[in-house]
Design a protein around this motif. Structure first.
Motif, PDB file in Angstrom:
ATOM      1  N   ARG A   1      -5.680  87.104  53.950  1.00 35.42           N
ATOM      2  CA  ARG A   1      -4.779  88.031  54.647  1.00 35.42           C
ATOM      3  C   ARG A   1      -4.284  87.495  55.980  1.00 35.42           C
ATOM      4  O   ARG A   1      -3.554  88.180  56.684  1.00 35.42           O
TER       5      ARG A   1
ATOM      6  N   SER B   1      -0.733  93.361  57.276  1.00 38.20           N
ATOM      7  CA  SER B   1      -1.283  94.529  56.585  1.00 38.20           C
ATOM      8  C   SER B   1      -0.132  95.393  56.121  1.00 38.20           C
ATOM      9  O   SER B   1       0.867  95.560  56.838  1.00 38.20           O
TER      10      SER B   1
ATOM     11  N   ASP C   1      -6.497  95.952  52.573  1.00 34.48           N
ATOM     12  CA  ASP C   1      -7.067  95.278  53.741  1.00 34.48           C
ATOM     13  C   ASP C   1      -8.563  95.020  53.549  1.00 34.48           C
ATOM     14  O   ASP C   1      -9.155  95.429  52.543  1.00 34.48           O
TER      15      ASP C   1
ATOM     16  N   ASN D   1      -7.905  92.786  59.928  1.00 32.98           N
ATOM     17  CA  ASN D   1      -7.881  91.627  59.027  1.00 32.98           C
ATOM     18  C   ASN D   1      -8.022  90.330  59.807  1.00 32.98           C
ATOM     19  O   ASN D   1      -8.744  89.405  59.398  1.00 32.98           O
TER      20      ASN D   1
END
Length: 952
Positions: free
Chosen positions: A164, A294, A362, A304
């Motif tokens: 991410r 996100s 997430d 993240n």
């Protein structure tokens, strides 16, 4: 930098791409222990493969990759953001789609290292002349989880990623200003809104973009946002100058800006948009940035970043972890032998098949739902995934996914069910992240869910999904009767469901769909998927109901359908040259107007137009026929003149028509010439169309009664029995030819007729038996002289560039001619796939075509997408070991496959078998396949009773 080799030529330019460790490999290779070294992410970046080369982990949320340019800021050269032949980079975006067609989407938050001070608005740089930079592929490196490029401006970028987050190292010349642009509104197909906030004290940039607009101008009903992507970026160097811009205005020292590009005719509005910039202290030569995204909210992006990219992790550590993640994924299939090029092609295909779906939840499990609310994964689900190219992926990609990782496939299946539930029970055929786009046709979710379950994905709410799919397939909705979005993105999950249930097919007239015949075939496949899932879950009555419905394909198969050979005494054989006012060459060009094939068409991007034909001798045309095209009726000619000439300059009108209309697509209307005379040239001059900005005509036939009728233009014309449009009154569409696209989606009758996955044996009987069906397949793949025609230039032939017929090479196995599957698959893998930038035959479609290649190279294919039995063909590699998600192994030995290509014999777990298929249990329990091969075909292997794969 990786070694390079000249591998291909594109438009006369030698194309050089890095090939990693493959350059040093020679001779027979042991089992691959480092498959990452054989992946070349640049494969597929030409030839319409539409892949991207940037840094990404398997199915990762972030895909940090270049946005290339050919001089138009609001039009990206390829839907993945990257085209190898493009010469400029305008930014490094944080999200991408892989292999899609149309105009794509994503490409969110381009970040650009810029050498200079920002004095004008980057949004005003319409031709990418100022705030983009040229680059050379000699200064570019791409490998799994890593991307590096040196720009001609003197700046450079080196990127790596976690799931991410991204970690970027940017370099700048010491003697020039060093800046970073955050082009927040410049998503690939535009944005409705964007924000940026600059915090000099913490060296942090945050913001968001609301984007979507999937397919852009090809799907204007989708010109709205589907998601808001939030980001946070932290820099390791202070900056001395900052500012923002909106539209044409730059505001130095500003720390906040907002505003999207908006949409015009499906594209971003030129000159609209916002962003921010920072400029570092003089002499700054290196800047490191950590960035996270996100889809939930800003706090999600920050969380993240904190979890996945703490400052203690160095760039090299993250890069190594990304490579390790890819090695773990790719090592699920280990191969031995083959050439370096074959190994690179194989592992790159496996890589491309592992990019989508994309992670949307997430680190804390929260994700943005289809109901525009924040949800959290629960129960057995570990992660939420989005981006479902269903029309493509249900045919091959989800099967490979489930075989290799049934746990992740279960999460994917649950994700689709979650989104459908949040949307009131409506499933979609092409999800962009969480958003319904409705693009393509059919109800692929049913087949995809059933396929993942069949191939081992069991850890999701399968009973709940089945109940939802049954409801969607039996209870018509308002959307199912809506024309919204048609043709490309018809809004209903099951267009014309009421008619489908009452008539047994989707009628061509007022079908609320892209094409009635295609919709029927797709719904039949979906119904078979529901039947198989119901049977697996113990509901025999539901199985029987949907099995019967899966036979509805028979209602759009006309056993008497034969090619319309057209007007007698057609003069097309006397045409020596064709000119036109305009055309959409090569496939919708002027030549298609006279090619004797009513399934093709001439198209010009204007409201008027003409096409002229020069003859080898003066002829007197006394009658002619005009066939409407397969697309919008408003493109049809309404007023025209048929004209003749003896010098090609001075024209005499011999027939005039006004106010003409065509009631059906592909309809042929004949006319008598009012004043026939002998001429050496004839011109069809369209002076008015039905109101569109395009003129199209399917075929123009000119007839002189003294001319002998020409022979059929294609061997397929000799066969009868084809899928075609069926009207609600029981009549069939007029003017039929096997190459017609009328009633079909990105394909033709010849290609779709074979798309009856679960009932091929019945199809063969309706064609006149297996022997006739084999002859028809031969004509589908080959020229009359027996050589293969895999060019995809004829609508009557196999198209290796698209999904509707990708299973057909394996259909021979169902007809007792398994050796022909072996020949055909080898021809495709040898000639249509390679390790160059053009090494994928067309759109990779979220890894679907790459999954086809991976499975075919292993010699296994799910010809019936929702059954786990695998049709067999000769493996490409002498040895392969597939580590199944269950922990068992599927081992394949074919020791002489480099020189012998026909199956002489097969042992499965030590027992000889003549079956041309592998039982379903092998995809979960494993098996050991040991082949003996030959240089000559074994006509008996796979041809006996019981040797053909199961049906129905």
């Amino acid at each position: 930098m990786l070694p390079t080799r000249v591998l291909a030529a594109i438009a006369g330019v030698a194309v050089t791409i890095p090939i990693g460790a493959a350059a040093q490999a020679a001779g027979p290779a042991p089992m691959m222990s480092d498959p990452v070294s054989y992946v070349n992410p640049l494969i597929g970046s030409t030839n319409l493969g539409n892949t991207y080369p940037g840094a990404v982990r398997p199915f990762g949320m972030i895909a940090w990759s270049p946005q290339t340019s050919k001089g138009n800021q609001i039009s990206t050269p390829a839907p993945g953001g990257y085209q190898y032949t493009a010469t400029r980079i305008r930014g490094l975006s944080l999200t991408h789609l892989s292999g899609v067609g149309c105009s794509g989407a994503n490409g969110d938050i381009p970040i650009m290292p810029y050498v200079g001070d920002v004095t004008t608005s980057p949004t005003s740089d319409a031709t990418d002349a100022v705030y983009a930079s040229t680059f050379s592929h000699a200064n570019e490196v791409a490998s799994p989880g890593y991307y590096k490029v040196g720009l001609d401006s003197g700046a450079g970028a080196e990127l790596t990623v976690t799931d991410r987050t991204g970690l970027g190292r940017f370099t700048f010349p010491a003697d020039k200003p060093a800046s970073l642009l955050f082009r927040t509104s410049l998503s690939e197909t535009g944005s409705s809104d964007a924000t940026v906030h600059i915090d000099p004290a913490t060296r942090t940039i945050t913001g968001s973009v609301s984007a979507g607009n999937f397919c852009g101008p090809q799907s204007t009903d989708n010109s709205h946002p589907y998601y808001t992507l939030h980001f946070v970026a932290k820099l390791d160097q202070p900056f001395t100058t900052d500012g923002t811009w909106k539209d044409a205005t730059v505001t130095p020292s500003s720390t906040d800006a907002s505003g999207g590009s908006g949409y015009a005719s499906g594209r971003p509005v030129a000159g609209k948009g916002s962003g921010g910039y920072v400029t570092f202290a003089p002499g700054t030569t290196a800047v490191t940035m950590r960035v996270a995204i996100s889809y939930a909210d800003q706090a999600g992006a920050e969380r993240n970043l904190a979890v996945e990219s703490p400052t203690r992790l160095s760039f090299d550590t993250v890069k190594a972890q990304a490579a390790a993640a890819w090695n773990a994924r790719l090592s699920k299939i280990r191969i031995g032998g083959g050439t370096p090029a074959q190994r690179t092609t194989f592992y790159t295909a496996l890589y491309h098949s592992s990019l989508e779906p994309t992670l949307t939840s997430d680190v804390d499990g929260r994700y943005y739902g289809a109901d525009d609310k924040i949800h959290r994964v629960s129960g057995r689900q570990r992660a939420q995934y989005g981006t479902f190219s269903g029309w493509d992926q249900y045919r091959a990609q989800v099967q490979l996914l489930a075989m290799l990782d049934p746990r992740q496939a279960s999460d994917y299946a649950q994700s689709l069910f979650n989104y459908a539930t949040q949307r009131g029970g409506e499933w979609d055929r092409w999800l962009l992240e969480n958003g319904k786009t409705s693009v393509m046709s059919g109800d692929p979710s049913a087949a995809a869910i059933a396929a993942m379950y069949a191939f081992g994905a069991r850890d999701f709410d399968a009973r709940g999904a089945l109940k939802s799919l049954i409801h969607a397939a039996t209870v018509p909705t308002e959307n199912d009767s809506s024309d919204k979005g048609c043709n490309v993105e018809c809004f209903g999950e099951r267009p014309s469901l009421q008619d489908y249930m009452s008539l047994g097919y989707v009628p061509a007239d007022d079908c609320h769909c892209w094409g009635g015949a295609a919709e029927t075939l797709e719904d039949s496949a979906a119904d078979y998927g529901i039947a198989q899932l119901a049977l697996a879950l113990g509901s025999r009555s539901t199985y029987n109901t949907f099995l019967a419905r899966s036979h509805n394909w028979r209602n759009v198969f006309d056993p008497d359908a034969a090619a319309d050979t057209g007007l007698e005494h057609n003069i097309r054989g006397h045409i020596t040259a064709i000119t036109a006012s305009g055309e959409n060459a090569p496939n919708e060009g002027k030549a298609q107007l006279f090619d004797g094939d009513k399934g093709t068409k001439w198209l010009t991007f204007a409201t008027t137009g003409w096409v002229a034909a020069q003859l080898d001798t003066p002829l007197t045309v006394s009658s002619y026929a005009v066939t409407s095209g397969n697309d919008e009726p408003t493109r049809d000619p309404a007023d025209w003149q048929l004209q003749g000439s003896n010098n090609g300059t001075d024209w005499t009108t011999v027939d005039t028509r006004t106010g003409q209309t065509f009631a059906q697509r592909g309809q042929t209307v004949s006319y008598t010439v009012a004043d026939p005379q002998a001429f050496s040239y004839y011109r069809f001059n369209v002076s008015k169309n039905g109101g569109a900005d395009i003129v199209q005509v399917g075929e123009l036939e000119l007839a002189d009664p003294t001319v002998t009728s020409p022979p059929p233009t294609d061997p397929s014309y000799a066969f009868t029995g084809w899928a075609r449009d069926h009207f609600r009154d029981g009549t069939w569409a007029a003017g039929f030819t096997p190459s017609t696209g009328t009633g079909f989606v990105e394909g033709t009758s010849a290609q779709y007729t074979w798309m009856v996955y679960s009932d091929v044996t019945t199809l063969a009987q309706k064609m006149g038996g297996n022997a006739t069906a084999v002859k028809r397949l031969d004509a589908f793949f080959r020229n009359p002289d027996g050589t293969f025609d895999l060019s995809a230039t004829k609508g009557t032939r196999f198209d290796a560039t698209n999904e509707p017929d990708i299973q057909t090479p394996y259909v021979y196995n169902y007809l007792g001619a398994a050796y022909k599957t072996q020949e055909t698959v080898k021809a495709i893998t040898d000639t249509k796939w390679n390790d160059t930038t053009g090494g994928i035959p067309g759109n990779d479609d979220a890894g679907t075509m790459s999954a086809w290649y991976v499975l075919s190279a292993l010699g296994l294919y799910p010809t019936v997408p929702t059954r786990a039995e695998l049709a067999l063909t000769t493996p490409l590699f002498p040895h392969a070991d597939v580590r199944l998600g269950t922990g068992h192994h599927l081992v394949i030995d074919a020791p002489s496959t480099d020189t012998e290509h026909y199956i002489k014999g097969l042992k499965v777990d030590g027992r000889s078998t003549t079956k041309a298929w592998l039982p379903a249990r092998a995809v979960t329990s494993g098996a050991h396949l040991s082949y003996s091969l030959s240089t000559t075909p074994n006509l008996k292997w796979g041809s006996g009773k019981g040797d053909t794969p199961p049906q129905n």
